[in-house]
Design a protein around this motif. Structure first.
Motif, PDB file in Angstrom:
ATOM      1  N   GLU A  64       0.832  -1.207   0.000  1.00  0.00           N
ATOM      2  CA  GLU A  64       0.000   0.000   0.000  1.00  0.00           C
ATOM      3  C   GLU A  64       0.865   1.255   0.000  1.00  0.00           C
ATOM      4  O   GLU A  64       0.582   2.222  -0.727  1.00  0.00           O
ATOM      5  CB  GLU A  64      -0.921  -0.004   1.223  1.00  0.00           C
ATOM      6  CG  GLU A  64      -1.967  -1.095   1.211  1.00  0.00           C
ATOM      7  CD  GLU A  64      -2.742  -1.183   2.513  1.00  0.00           C
ATOM      8  OE1 GLU A  64      -2.619  -0.258   3.342  1.00  0.00           O
ATOM      9  OE2 GLU A  64      -3.461  -2.179   2.704  1.00  0.00           O
ATOM     10  N   GLU A 174      -7.667  -0.892  -8.548  1.00  0.00           N
ATOM     11  CA  GLU A 174      -8.235   0.301  -7.920  1.00  0.00           C
ATOM     12  C   GLU A 174      -8.589   1.408  -8.911  1.00  0.00           C
ATOM     13  O   GLU A 174      -9.523   2.171  -8.686  1.00  0.00           O
ATOM     14  CB  GLU A 174      -7.261   0.844  -6.873  1.00  0.00           C
ATOM     15  CG  GLU A 174      -7.058  -0.104  -5.707  1.00  0.00           C
ATOM     16  CD  GLU A 174      -6.003   0.373  -4.716  1.00  0.00           C
ATOM     17  OE1 GLU A 174      -5.844  -0.300  -3.676  1.00  0.00           O
ATOM     18  OE2 GLU A 174      -5.353   1.412  -4.966  1.00  0.00           O
ATOM     19  N   GLU A 175      -7.818   1.489 -10.023  1.00  0.00           N
ATOM     20  CA  GLU A 175      -8.014   2.600 -10.947  1.00  0.00           C
ATOM     21  C   GLU A 175      -8.338   2.182 -12.374  1.00  0.00           C
ATOM     22  O   GLU A 175      -8.610   3.038 -13.217  1.00  0.00           O
ATOM     23  CB  GLU A 175      -6.746   3.477 -10.983  1.00  0.00           C
ATOM     24  CG  GLU A 175      -6.357   4.077  -9.654  1.00  0.00           C
ATOM     25  CD  GLU A 175      -5.127   4.953  -9.785  1.00  0.00           C
ATOM     26  OE1 GLU A 175      -5.014   5.698 -10.784  1.00  0.00           O
ATOM     27  OE2 GLU A 175      -4.265   4.898  -8.885  1.00  0.00           O
TER      28      GLU A 175
END
Length: 200
Positions: A64, A174-175
């Motif tokens: 992360e 996530e994107e």
């Protein structure tokens, strides 16, 4: 002496394994976050080469943090460097007499400074070895050409077990996959499929 080598299944770490096997009992060790199952590509190559193989679980929090750095920087260098340092720390904490990686003299990332290497050795009581640190890309490519069977191509098409693949997967999840090109420049990756002949 037992040596753990950070292993992706690519040409550099495979060449490092062949060099080191003359002096150590080498275990090829793929560090991963568990985001993908790409580690099995490295295991297949390790088995084809006749080396023992282990998986090394990394801290998901580091993934992360690495992704956050990549987003902030707009490029992957510092994120990948962070993961490599974490992987070396984890590997040094295992029951090995020595640890190693496939970093070359002209690598931009990952790199290990003299101070970082000394710190690893002092704190963990292991030897840190970078057998390709005196080799430039051209020298490595010549050795690989005569020694290894390799598949090469763009990062997104080559099966491998490196940090970048998992970081790409997190960003894509996530994107969206289109976001990957914003952060990761085009470059070639390799996956070793066998050995033409042993180094002499």
């Amino acid at each position: 002496m037992r040596l753990g080598l950070l292993y992706s299944g690519g040409k550099d770490s495979t060449l490092a394994a062949l060099f080191l096997s003359e002096f150590y009992d080498v275990t090829l060790t793929t560090a991963h976050f568990g985001v993908t199952d790409d580690w099995h590509h490295a295991r297949e190559t390790a088995e084809a080469l006749g080396f023992p193989f282990e998986r090394l679980q990394l801290d998901p929090g580091v993934a992360e943090e690495a992704v956050a750095r990549i987003r902030e920087d707009g490029f992957p260098r510092n994120g990948i460097q962070l993961v490599h340092q974490h992987a070396l720390e984890r590997l040094a904490a295992e029951e090995f007499d020595a640890i190693a990686d496939g970093t070359r003299r002209d690598d931009r990332v990952p790199t290990v400074s003299r101070a970082q290497a000394q710190s690893l050795e002092d704190r963990h009581g292991v030897d840190y070895i970078a057998p390709l640190s005196g080799f430039g890309r051209q020298a490595v490519d010549r050795l690989v050409e005569s020694t290894l069977e390799v598949t090469a191509g763009p990062s997104e098409t080559i099966t491998r077990a490196d940090y970048e693949a998992e970081l790409r997967a997190i960003i894509a999840d996530e994107e969206g996959t289109e976001a990957i090109v914003e952060y990761f420049p085009d470059h070639e990756q390799t996956h070793v499929t066998g050995v033409r002949r042993a180094l002499e």
